[in-house]
Design a protein around this motif. Sequence first.
Motif, PDB file in Angstrom:
ATOM      1  N   ALA A 137      46.542  39.365  36.392  1.00  0.00           N
ATOM      2  CA  ALA A 137      47.327  38.852  37.516  1.00  0.00           C
ATOM      3  C   ALA A 137      46.708  39.136  38.880  1.00  0.00           C
ATOM      4  O   ALA A 137      47.319  38.906  39.893  1.00  0.00           O
ATOM      5  CB  ALA A 137      48.736  39.417  37.467  1.00  0.00           C
ATOM      6  N   ILE A 138      45.493  39.647  38.921  1.00  0.00           N
ATOM      7  CA  ILE A 138      44.856  39.857  40.224  1.00  0.00           C
ATOM      8  C   ILE A 138      43.632  38.961  40.322  1.00  0.00           C
ATOM      9  O   ILE A 138      42.908  38.783  39.349  1.00  0.00           O
ATOM     10  CB  ILE A 138      44.413  41.318  40.408  1.00  0.00           C
ATOM     11  N   GLY A 139      43.420  38.434  41.485  1.00  0.00           N
ATOM     12  CA  GLY A 139      42.200  37.673  41.709  1.00  0.00           C
ATOM     13  C   GLY A 139      42.337  36.207  41.370  1.00  0.00           C
ATOM     14  O   GLY A 139      41.342  35.499  41.336  1.00  0.00           O
ATOM     15  N   ASN A 140      43.553  35.742  41.124  1.00  0.00           N
ATOM     16  CA  ASN A 140      43.731  34.339  40.783  1.00  0.00           C
ATOM     17  C   ASN A 140      44.196  33.488  41.951  1.00  0.00           C
ATOM     18  O   ASN A 140      44.426  32.297  41.794  1.00  0.00           O
ATOM     19  CB  ASN A 140      44.755  34.200  39.658  1.00  0.00           C
ATOM     20  N   SER A 141      44.355  34.107  43.097  1.00  0.00           N
ATOM     21  CA  SER A 141      44.832  33.338  44.243  1.00  0.00           C
ATOM     22  C   SER A 141      43.657  32.608  44.895  1.00  0.00           C
ATOM     23  O   SER A 141      42.534  33.108  44.888  1.00  0.00           O
ATOM     24  CB  SER A 141      45.484  34.277  45.249  1.00  0.00           C
ATOM     25  N   PRO A 142      43.909  31.437  45.452  1.00  0.00           N
ATOM     26  CA  PRO A 142      42.846  30.796  46.240  1.00  0.00           C
ATOM     27  C   PRO A 142      42.455  31.612  47.465  1.00  0.00           C
ATOM     28  O   PRO A 142      41.487  31.285  48.141  1.00  0.00           O
ATOM     29  CB  PRO A 142      43.467  29.456  46.648  1.00  0.00           C
ATOM     30  N   SER A 189      42.046  35.064  47.096  1.00  0.00           N
ATOM     31  CA  SER A 189      41.623  36.371  46.592  1.00  0.00           C
ATOM     32  C   SER A 189      40.256  36.754  47.142  1.00  0.00           C
ATOM     33  O   SER A 189      39.293  36.008  46.998  1.00  0.00           O
ATOM     34  CB  SER A 189      41.571  36.342  45.058  1.00  0.00           C
ATOM     35  N   VAL A 190      40.190  37.944  47.724  1.00  0.00           N
ATOM     36  CA  VAL A 190      38.944  38.352  48.373  1.00  0.00           C
ATOM     37  C   VAL A 190      37.930  38.896  47.381  1.00  0.00           C
ATOM     38  O   VAL A 190      36.772  39.107  47.743  1.00  0.00           O
ATOM     39  CB  VAL A 190      39.207  39.424  49.445  1.00  0.00           C
TER      40      VAL A 190
END
Lengths: 344, 651
Positions: free
Chosen positions: A27-32, A34-35
């Motif tokens: 659930a981490i790093g899936n955002s457009p 995500s840094v």
Amino acid sequence: MGKGRLWTRSLLACALSLLAVALTGCAIGNSPQSVNRPAGDHMGKIWDLFVPIFWLSVVIFALVTAILLFALWRFRQRPGEDRHPEQLHGNTRLEIAWTMAPAVILAIIAVPTLSLIFDLDREPGPEALTVRAIGHQWWWEFQYPELNVVTANELHIVVDRPVRIELHSVDVIHSFWVPRLAGKRDVIPGWNNVLTFTPHEVGVFPGQCAEFCGIQHANMKFTVVVQTQEEFDAWVRQQQQPAAEVPADPLAAQGRELFLTPANACIGCHAVAGTEAKGKVGPDLTHVGSRGIIAGGMLENSPENLARWLRNPQAVKPGNKMVLPRQLTDQEIEALVAYLMSLK
Amino acid sequence: MVESALKLERARYERSALVEWLTTVDHKKIGILYFWTSIVFLLIAGFLALLIRTQLIVPGNTFLGPETYNQVFTMHGTMMVFFVGMPLNAAFFNFFVPLMIGARDVAFPRLNAFSYWAFLLGSLLMLSGFLFGAAPDGGWFGYANLTSSRLYSPGLNIDFWVMGLQVLGVASLASALNFFVTIVNMRAPGMSLMRMPVFVWMTLITAILILLAFPSLTVGLFMIMFDRYFGTNFFNPAAGGDPVIWQHLFWIFGHPEVYILILPPMGMISEILPTFSRKPLFGYTFVVFAGMGIAFLSFGVWAHHMFAVGMGPVPNAVFATTTMLIAIPTGVKIFNWLGTLWGGSIRMTTALLFAAAFISMFTIGGISGVMHASVPIDYWQTDSYFVVAHFHYVLFGGLVFAVLAATYYWFPKMFGRMLDERLGKLHFVLTLIGFNLTFFPMHFLGIDGMPRRIYTYSAGMGWDVWNLVISIGGYLTALSFLVFLYNVVRAFQRPADAPADPWDGRTLEWAIPSPPPAYNFDVVPVVRGRDAFWIEKYGAEQVVGPTAEPHGPASGGSPQRSHNPNPGQHAGHGQGAPSGHGGQAHIHLPPPSWFPLATAIGLTLMGTGMVMHASDTLGSLGFPVVGLGIAVVVVSLLGWTFEPIHEQAHA
């Protein structure tokens, strides 16, 4: 507290943290935004600095917590025990040691930090593309002074070519942030801040204002379109065209009439190059039909959304600065949408 | 002597309870007022947090509109800092500093009452904005020019904020002066500086920080007020002003403010860990000097809140370095607390559990603070949820955990009742889980690029999972507070039978009954070393602290009950009375007074008038109300000055 319960609790804690780690993985790093997947040199260098500091932090935290838990377990008072431990007041050698330890760790962090501060501030070469980003409550204007292009909410830049973004604000303080490409830089009225970075990946990257700037701060978004030089050149040629001619579609032509009628107040705020619409308050609409988003990135640019917006902009985005002098009829909205969507 | 004191007590009971509380100048009563007031504010601000979490629980939620949301997050932050954090610390300063230094009251009892009333009324002034739908909405940091220009913030919202904060600032400054003078002047004989409990040390350092930091906020608020009311252009770039000046003024106050909030909790931890480990604080001198080091450095780091402002690489590099330096004294404290536990005989009370959890949770907040000090990383993390995670680990994992530890620890002394330990442990476990479930995933949202202070986000951003988890954690944390409240209510249903020294304490407050009598000490104690009460109970293997005796005899005679040969020491206390136990003297206690409350009312009226002046409907009444407020302040101060302070001297 019984010994058994203590163990059950620790086991439970372990299980929970394992679960947390498992969840974390998916659930981490899936955002457009995500840094952890940098697409530009600026954010890339920041992330490369962060990762070792992160692991160092994990070690320090684990060490402190392990000592804490061990001490709590090892030196707990047993039932019935009435022990007076030695009244120990300190140990100068130990004290000096654990004053030095953080100092050394910080020195290790400080060296790459300081060098990267200066590295990120370096002026780009002459091949850099210059863009002026202007913050408005609550949308972004992008000007290309060398190319004579003005657009809104959608910034086009070239892959592997440095971009020099000059940041201005016409009202309050904003902050320019495209998480996957670069760190933040504030956009301050009266200041001439500059942010420089080089995108390394072709694609569309969302960004948004990162300094609280009033009621619609949440909807002051924009996208950065990173293109190849050829695609970019084609886009620039298209954006440089004025939109003077009356569209062939009669509905759109009617919309153009409505738009340019001064009593309807559109041209008081908006500009369409080649017409008498020269307003500077709201977004330039010369090529609004070619953009992917409207309303400060709140809506995708579709005829339905545009119609929703024109019906009642205050209902869609409460507090925004677009005020209609009167309620438009459905027929007028349809015509205006046809006109605006024709402005490719 | 004790009889006269009892007579005095009885005389006081003849007043109605309400009048008694409104006019009290007793530091313990004022401490209790601070305590309950800030607990109520904590519940309100916590409720606001639940509103925030409910709005963000799903993407595109419409539970709160943007206008309400901005008011809610602004008031959550402002209240937690000014209405909850500082006054909760003040509650413990008030109640315990005089007890721990062996004094009968603070140096200026009426000023102390004034501080409380100004705090309460200033808070209510700001909160009343909700009644008019115009609660402050510019963020707790109130960045100009959004806040300074009526063009960008036309409502009364910011006026409530500016005026409320000005009143609170006066309250904080008065209180800080009071505690500074109290600690410097009112210590019992033998209580040299290096024998003071660490909590008293941290209070002293905090008082100095408030005295030096708050004027910067006051000046900045005046500039905003002038820009809004009188057409000045301090922050108006169109007229040559610069909004960034506000950021400097605010953070020169704002960073020391972080230590104003966290140093007293560090002091509390430094009392609780030794008590429940039955060992002295490890490295007392290092802990004290680390506190001073933190305080000193805190004035040289403010611009680390402004790395993204674009000050240039050189200032950023300088402030990065000074900020990293602060981690050194902080690390020293953490290691010393571990050293205190090491080799002790640790009793797993609720107070100890909260204090131990403080060490671990505060470490997380401290480490992420070092990440922010690394400027390039801060370019990413600032104004993202990563920062929200960071400061909640410092302020909740730090301040709230420590204050809860202190509440379980000192509750018997304050109210004469023990809190239930089983409920306390349930409270602890729920709080620890709820807190981590709420704030740890905020780091993940920071990595996923979610900015702060946004009232909504769209479904495509991939932020929904963690926001849901965070909201659940928030509700769980709220539940844990209900357990705490239940525990408190239960305690008050039982008889007040707490022993004087339930924890085998080390400091002087445990030497007197729970709750203490109005005059605190029958006889002013003579202090023979650090952990003064422990030494009296068990004898000192070796008396700790400086051996020089500037305040009185440490040896010879029966120390605890000896005469104070040097009554002049207590001149600040009026009459030098505490010296006596020979029967010839009475215990002088300052009489109750209405003037502190009246002065605070006048001050708040001034602020209220200014807010009214900005309103459409009551504008013309504004300046008359300000004038009335000034008149009330002047008259009250005159009354204050000429009020006889020896009312009951003949008793």
